[in-house]
Design a protein around this motif. Structure first.
Motif, mmCIF file in Angstrom:
data_model
loop_
_atom_site.group_PDB
_atom_site.id
_atom_site.type_symbol
_atom_site.label_atom_id
_atom_site.label_comp_id
_atom_site.label_asym_id
_atom_site.label_seq_id
_atom_site.Cartn_x
_atom_site.Cartn_y
_atom_site.Cartn_z
ATOM 1 N N PRO A 87 24.138 -17.490 -76.304
ATOM 2 C CA PRO A 87 23.301 -16.710 -75.391
ATOM 3 C C PRO A 87 21.820 -17.049 -75.514
ATOM 4 O O PRO A 87 21.102 -17.027 -74.511
ATOM 5 N N LEU A 88 21.373 -17.385 -76.731
ATOM 6 C CA LEU A 88 19.949 -17.485 -77.041
ATOM 7 C C LEU A 88 19.589 -18.862 -77.593
ATOM 8 O O LEU A 88 20.457 -19.600 -78.060
ATOM 9 N N PRO A 89 18.292 -19.212 -77.585
ATOM 10 C CA PRO A 89 17.862 -20.415 -78.300
ATOM 11 C C PRO A 89 18.354 -20.372 -79.747
ATOM 12 O O PRO A 89 18.362 -19.313 -80.383
ATOM 13 N N ILE A 90 18.744 -21.521 -80.269
ATOM 14 C CA ILE A 90 19.511 -21.530 -81.515
ATOM 15 C C ILE A 90 18.736 -20.997 -82.719
ATOM 16 O O ILE A 90 19.332 -20.482 -83.662
ATOM 17 N N HIS A 91 17.410 -21.122 -82.721
ATOM 18 C CA HIS A 91 16.647 -20.695 -83.890
ATOM 19 C C HIS A 91 16.131 -19.257 -83.778
ATOM 20 O O HIS A 91 15.366 -18.811 -84.652
ATOM 21 N N ASP A 92 16.548 -18.556 -82.756
ATOM 22 C CA ASP A 92 16.178 -17.141 -82.652
ATOM 23 C C ASP A 92 17.176 -16.331 -83.492
ATOM 24 O O ASP A 92 18.047 -15.644 -82.982
ATOM 25 N N LYS A 128 32.293 -10.654 -79.086
ATOM 26 C CA LYS A 128 31.926 -11.528 -80.192
ATOM 27 C C LYS A 128 30.886 -12.552 -79.758
ATOM 28 O O LYS A 128 30.965 -13.102 -78.657
ATOM 29 N N ILE A 129 29.919 -12.820 -80.641
ATOM 30 C CA ILE A 129 28.910 -13.841 -80.391
ATOM 31 C C ILE A 129 29.357 -15.128 -81.073
ATOM 32 O O ILE A 129 29.672 -15.148 -82.268
ATOM 33 N N ALA A 130 29.391 -16.205 -80.295
ATOM 34 C CA ALA A 130 29.761 -17.527 -80.801
ATOM 35 C C ALA A 130 28.585 -18.473 -80.597
ATOM 36 O O ALA A 130 27.927 -18.436 -79.547
ATOM 37 N N THR A 131 28.312 -19.303 -81.575
ATOM 38 C CA THR A 131 27.227 -20.274 -81.451
ATOM 39 C C THR A 131 27.363 -21.313 -82.546
ATOM 40 O O THR A 131 28.182 -21.170 -83.448
ATOM 41 N N GLY A 132 26.577 -22.383 -82.452
ATOM 42 C CA GLY A 132 26.560 -23.369 -83.518
ATOM 43 C C GLY A 132 26.703 -24.811 -83.093
ATOM 44 O O GLY A 132 26.543 -25.710 -83.918
ATOM 45 N N GLU A 133 26.974 -25.080 -81.823
ATOM 46 C CA GLU A 133 27.220 -26.462 -81.431
ATOM 47 C C GLU A 133 25.994 -27.349 -81.580
ATOM 48 O O GLU A 133 26.117 -28.577 -81.636
ATOM 49 N N SER A 183 29.953 -14.185 -84.939
ATOM 50 C CA SER A 183 31.299 -13.950 -85.467
ATOM 51 C C SER A 183 32.154 -15.208 -85.443
ATOM 52 O O SER A 183 33.207 -15.259 -86.072
ATOM 53 N N ILE A 184 31.697 -16.214 -84.671
ATOM 54 C CA ILE A 184 32.436 -17.467 -84.501
ATOM 55 C C ILE A 184 31.422 -18.598 -84.519
ATOM 56 O O ILE A 184 30.386 -18.518 -83.842
ATOM 57 N N LEU A 185 31.708 -19.659 -85.269
ATOM 58 C CA LEU A 185 30.812 -20.805 -85.344
ATOM 59 C C LEU A 185 31.422 -21.993 -84.604
ATOM 60 O O LEU A 185 32.552 -22.399 -84.890
ATOM 61 N N ASN A 186 30.650 -22.546 -83.668
ATOM 62 C CA ASN A 186 31.091 -23.697 -82.867
ATOM 63 C C ASN A 186 30.527 -25.001 -83.435
ATOM 64 O O ASN A 186 29.931 -25.802 -82.711
ATOM 65 N N VAL A 187 30.685 -25.202 -84.737
ATOM 66 C CA VAL A 187 30.171 -26.413 -85.372
ATOM 67 C C VAL A 187 30.750 -27.656 -84.694
ATOM 68 O O VAL A 187 31.891 -27.644 -84.223
ATOM 69 N N ASP A 188 29.956 -28.722 -84.626
ATOM 70 C CA ASP A 188 30.369 -29.968 -83.980
ATOM 71 C C ASP A 188 30.190 -31.103 -84.990
ATOM 72 O O ASP A 188 29.075 -31.381 -85.436
ATOM 73 N N VAL A 189 31.289 -31.792 -85.349
ATOM 74 C CA VAL A 189 31.198 -32.856 -86.348
ATOM 75 C C VAL A 189 30.427 -34.064 -85.849
ATOM 76 O O VAL A 189 30.046 -34.930 -86.640
ATOM 77 N N VAL A 194 33.922 -15.326 -91.085
ATOM 78 C CA VAL A 194 33.626 -15.833 -89.740
ATOM 79 C C VAL A 194 34.591 -16.978 -89.438
ATOM 80 O O VAL A 194 34.912 -17.784 -90.314
ATOM 81 N N SER A 195 35.059 -17.063 -88.198
ATOM 82 C CA SER A 195 36.003 -18.117 -87.837
ATOM 83 C C SER A 195 35.276 -19.347 -87.302
ATOM 84 O O SER A 195 34.085 -19.307 -86.985
ATOM 85 N N ILE A 196 36.026 -20.441 -87.210
ATOM 86 C CA ILE A 196 35.517 -21.717 -86.724
ATOM 87 C C ILE A 196 36.251 -22.074 -85.428
ATOM 88 O O ILE A 196 37.481 -22.031 -85.363
ATOM 89 N N ALA A 197 35.479 -22.423 -84.404
ATOM 90 C CA ALA A 197 36.026 -22.926 -83.141
ATOM 91 C C ALA A 197 35.120 -24.069 -82.703
ATOM 92 O O ALA A 197 34.156 -23.860 -81.978
ATOM 93 N N PRO A 198 35.383 -25.281 -83.176
ATOM 94 C CA PRO A 198 34.428 -26.376 -82.990
ATOM 95 C C PRO A 198 34.118 -26.665 -81.531
ATOM 96 O O PRO A 198 34.940 -26.459 -80.637
ATOM 97 N N HIS A 199 32.916 -27.184 -81.348
ATOM 98 C CA HIS A 199 32.475 -27.619 -80.021
ATOM 99 C C HIS A 199 32.739 -29.110 -79.858
ATOM 100 O O HIS A 199 32.652 -29.882 -80.793
ATOM 101 N N GLY A 200 33.031 -29.493 -78.617
ATOM 102 C CA GLY A 200 32.965 -30.901 -78.262
ATOM 103 C C GLY A 200 34.278 -31.641 -78.388
ATOM 104 O O GLY A 200 35.352 -31.063 -78.523
#
Length: 335
Positions: free
Chosen positions: A213-218, A232-237, A255-261, A282-288
């Motif tokens: 929803p927001l800029p990543i460093h906010d 739930k708020i998801a972010t992290g890509e 609540s969910i991290l969208n980490v991208d390898v 917190v769960s993982i749901a990767p991006h990309g």
């Protein structure tokens, strides 16, 4: 072209890196890809920079490569950006070598906790001439033909506005019915007040997560939003380093991290982030790129979803990856 709340995308492109060993094993890694307008012409310069730092090293030491060419070069290259994208491709190629040398898949080497994982289909982009009816046709196709049990659409285009986006959410829910999972993704396009207003309205349509929803460093904004949101708020890509995710979770911002390898520097750092997520519940749901993210998402017990880009969104995928990874009839993929 298509667009989300922040960016216009033309055809996707991939930047491929090949690493060869003196024992005759070749590893492949890549980044870029899905609907990405990244300046891939700049990437070879970073490959040239990294080459003398990689040649002669042990490709099995993926952790050392990620650290020495990542964290230890922050003063020279900065904390993240094209440098970590290229380093990710090198790291992934070395993991490919490691797997081939040991006779195991990357999924197995990372833990292999799940044999199958649920997918969601990423789509619902804005496009010229694409109205509510066309959006409904798209998500209905994803359910009926792609076997999706979960779909995601875009929100956040400032020309559409809150009311217009909520009509898109309503139309999507009507198209897929009440029993399937619906997510929304704003691609960092909103401010806190607008995000809070979305968070107030989205539960009316049983939206499962509200992504970026927001800029990543906010970090403070994420914390305030997560505290107020029933969704739930998801972010992290777009997160490059473990420190970013730790700060985000210290603020209870997701609540969910969208980490991208392919964005953080490869599987080693992504696993550090996954371990942190497990500690914080917190769960993982990767991006990309699903072909890269599947080994990570299914390697851990708290891998919740695999993002899946259909060929309609990223036509290059059908040319690059054979056989094409497809969801099973129940919306899961088998590793």
């Amino acid at each position: 072209g298509i667009w989300n709340g922040s960016h216009f995308y033309g055809p996707g492109r991939l930047h491929k890196v090949t690493v060869r060993t003196d024992e005759g094993i070749t590893g492949y890694g890549w980044n870029g890809g899905t609907a990405a307008e990244k300046p891939l012409g700049l990437y070879p310069g970073y490959v040239d920079y990294f080459r003398p730092l990689v040649v002669g090293r042990d490709p099995m030491d993926t952790r050392g490569l990620a650290t020495d060419l990542g964290e230890k070069l922050i003063k020279i290259l900065g904390p993240g950006g094209i440098n970590t994208h290229v380093l990710a491709a090198i790291n992934i190629a070395c993991w490919d070598i490691k797997g081939k040398a040991l006779g195991k898949s990357i999924h197995q080497l990372l833990g292999g906790a799940q044999k199958r994982i649920r997918t969601y289909i990423a789509g619902g982009y804005y496009a010229e001439g694409k109205g509510l009816e066309e959006l409904q046709e798209e998500v209905r196709f994803n359910v009926e033909e792609m076997h999706a049990s979960a779909v995601k659409i875009k929100i956040g285009d400032p020309t559409v506005g809150l009311a217009g986006d909520m009509r898109r959410v309503e139309a999507s829910r009507q198209a897929i019915g009440d029993d399937l999972t619906l997510m929304v993704d704003a691609n960092c396009a909103l401010d806190l007040d607008t995000s809070l207003e979305f968070a107030r309205l989205l539960p009316d349509y049983n939206v499962y997560w509200f992504e970026e929803p927001l800029p990543i460093h906010d970090y403070e904004g994420h914390g305030k939003l997560a505290a107020e949101s029933a969704v739930k708020i998801a972010t992290g890509e777009n997160g490059y380093h473990l420190a970013h995710f730790k700060t985000l979770l210290d603020h209870k911002g997701a609540s969910i991290l969208n980490v991208d390898v392919g964005v953080c520097p490869g599987y080693d750092v992504a696993m550090d982030i996954a371990e942190l997520a497990a500690q914080r519940g917190v769960s993982i749901a990767p991006h990309g790129c699903q072909e890269l993210q599947l080994p990570l998402a299914a390697a851990i017990s708290h891998g919740e979803f695999l993002e899946y880009y259909p060929v309609a969104v990223d036509p290059l995928r059908a040319e690059m990856f054979q056989p094409v990874l497809k969801p099973d009839d129940d919306g899961f993929v088998t590793v």
